[in-house]
Enzyme design. Structure first.
Site, PDB file in Angstrom:
ATOM      1  N   GLU A 192       0.826  -1.212   0.000  1.00 55.97           N
ATOM      2  CA  GLU A 192       0.000   0.000   0.000  1.00 55.97           C
ATOM      3  C   GLU A 192       0.860   1.262   0.000  1.00 55.97           C
ATOM      4  OE1 GLU A 192      -3.001  -0.301  -0.669  1.00 55.97           O
ATOM      5  OE2 GLU A 192      -3.203  -2.441  -0.269  1.00 55.97           O
ATOM      6  N   HIS A 246       1.533   2.248  -3.545  1.00 56.95           N
ATOM      7  CA  HIS A 246       0.427   3.020  -4.123  1.00 56.95           C
ATOM      8  C   HIS A 246       0.447   4.462  -3.609  1.00 56.95           C
ATOM      9  CE1 HIS A 246      -1.309  -0.448  -5.962  1.00 56.95           C
ATOM     10  NE2 HIS A 246      -1.745  -1.009  -4.846  1.00 56.95           N
TER      11      HIS A 246
END
EC number: 3.4.24.-
Length: 380
Positions: free
Chosen positions: A34, A37
């Protein structure tokens, strides 16, 4: 009561012995994914509303100066980054009506209003960071501990094995496996272990001359370093100290990184090969596990030492990276597929088509999750 508390909280018990190592492994892999991202999205000028480790009710969290909510949630089986304009945690395409609810400032930094390359880079960064994590782990381990290797020599040939039938003899040295040159016995194992049922060409060095033979590896149940029963393809040859001459290779920092990149490439190749063969029905379904199996492996790895636990992090990180690249919505690969189509037809895919694809993809993902849970609990 004391016995119950000891069973739960001792390093041999469930809490410290299994649950804590499992949460460590999963949290590191999810956080890095994550974070990929998040960092690339921010670099591309995309606003971030939430960064979550886990799903469901929030346990603890805080807001940073950019308005992003950082939070830890109750169900630790994943995570997500929610960008401005996302209507849910899967970053699915919002409808026209939903986009109308955004302010002018929000539209400027909304994910779905960005150029295709920015969206694609942000989505691809998650799996890429998973692969980078594996490289970092391997580089540190290689630099700290080095790596033991053995010469690709045949000390023994098992009776009636594929190697025996192919004419491989004790004292032979492997030169290449299906055209790939080998330098260590580990190279031979790597190139054979995932090829059960395939006819493989081996070039052997015998009495100073090269001899070409073919053999078909067969599955054999073995016990891995963590004590798990696994099925690997073998041809029935054994290496030993006398002929293998095992030695420790040490690395400079640069050499460790280079070796780590190469090893990560091998892991990616083997994982992709396994998934292809699994989809074709050529792999044992019990080799694929879910959270329960990962928790069990994490507990066993932790008992062997922290370096074993981080190796599990590295291997799981590759698996998560590859699974997320599968072209199935709502996985990262599904998003990338739509961006590719959008780049070709020069307009976004229709809302109806997107919705149908996301529903079908989500059903497929849920079926896969159900399958691995069944494998964990009842199937194997």
């Amino acid at each position: 009561m004391n016995e119950i508390l000891h069973a739960i909280f001792s390093t041999e018990g469930f809490f410290l012995g299994t649950l804590v190592p499992f949460l460590f492994v999963l949290t590191v892999v999810v956080f890095v994914h994550e974070m990929g991202h998040y960092l690339v999205g921010r670099w591309c000028g995309i606003g971030v509303k939430a960064f979550s480790i886990g799903f469901g009710p929030e346990i603890i969290g805080f807001n940073d100066g950019h308005g992003t909510r950082w939070k830890l949630c109750a169900i630790p089986l994943g995570g997500y980054v929610k960008f401005v304009g996302d209507m849910n945690a899967t970053s699915s395409q919002p409808t026209s009506d939903e986009l109308e609810t955004l302010t002018d400032e929000e539209r400027k930094v909304a994910f779905h209003t960005q150029a295709i390359w920015k969206r694609a880079a942000t989505v691809a960064a998650g799996p890429l960071f998973n692969f980078l994590l594996t490289i970092v782990v391997f580089a540190v381990l290689f630099a700290a501990y080095g790596r033991y290797v053995a010469e690709p020599m045949v000390a023994e040939v098992t009776t009636d094995s594929p190697a025996a039938k192919a004419g491989i003899l004790p004292g032979d040295r492997f030169v290449s496996v299906d055209g790939s040159k080998v330098e260590t016995f580990g190279d031979v194992q790597r190139l054979v272990s995932g090829r059960a049922g395939d006819t493989i060409t081996f070039v052997m060095l015998r009495d100073g001359k090269e001899v070409t033979v073919t053999a078909t590896p067969q599955l054999m149940e073995q016990e891995d370093a963590l004590g798990n029963k696994v099925k690997v393809a073998v041809i029935g040859v054994v290496n030993n100290k006398e002929l293998g001459q095992p030695r420790l290779i040490t690395y400079t920092p640069v050499g460790a990184v280079a070796a780590a990149v190469e090893e990560t490439g091998h892991v990616i190749e083997r994982t992709g090969q396994f998934l292809q063969r699994f989809a074709a029905g050529r792999e044992d379904k019990c080799q694929l596990g879910g959270p329960v199996k990962i928790a069990d492996m994490a507990g066993k790895a932790a008992k062997l030492g922290f370096e074993w636990l981080v190796q599990l992090v590295a291997l799981l990180s590759v698996g998560i990276g590859i699974l997320n690249l599968l072209p199935i919505p709502p996985l990262d690969g599904g998003h990338l597929l739509f961006y590719g189509v959008e780049a070709v037809i020069r307009r976004p895919v229709s809302e109806r088509m997107m919705e149908m694809a996301y529903r079908a993809g989500l059903l497929l993902v849920l079926c896969f999750m159900g399958f691995v849970f069944w494998n964990d609990l009842f199937g194997c």
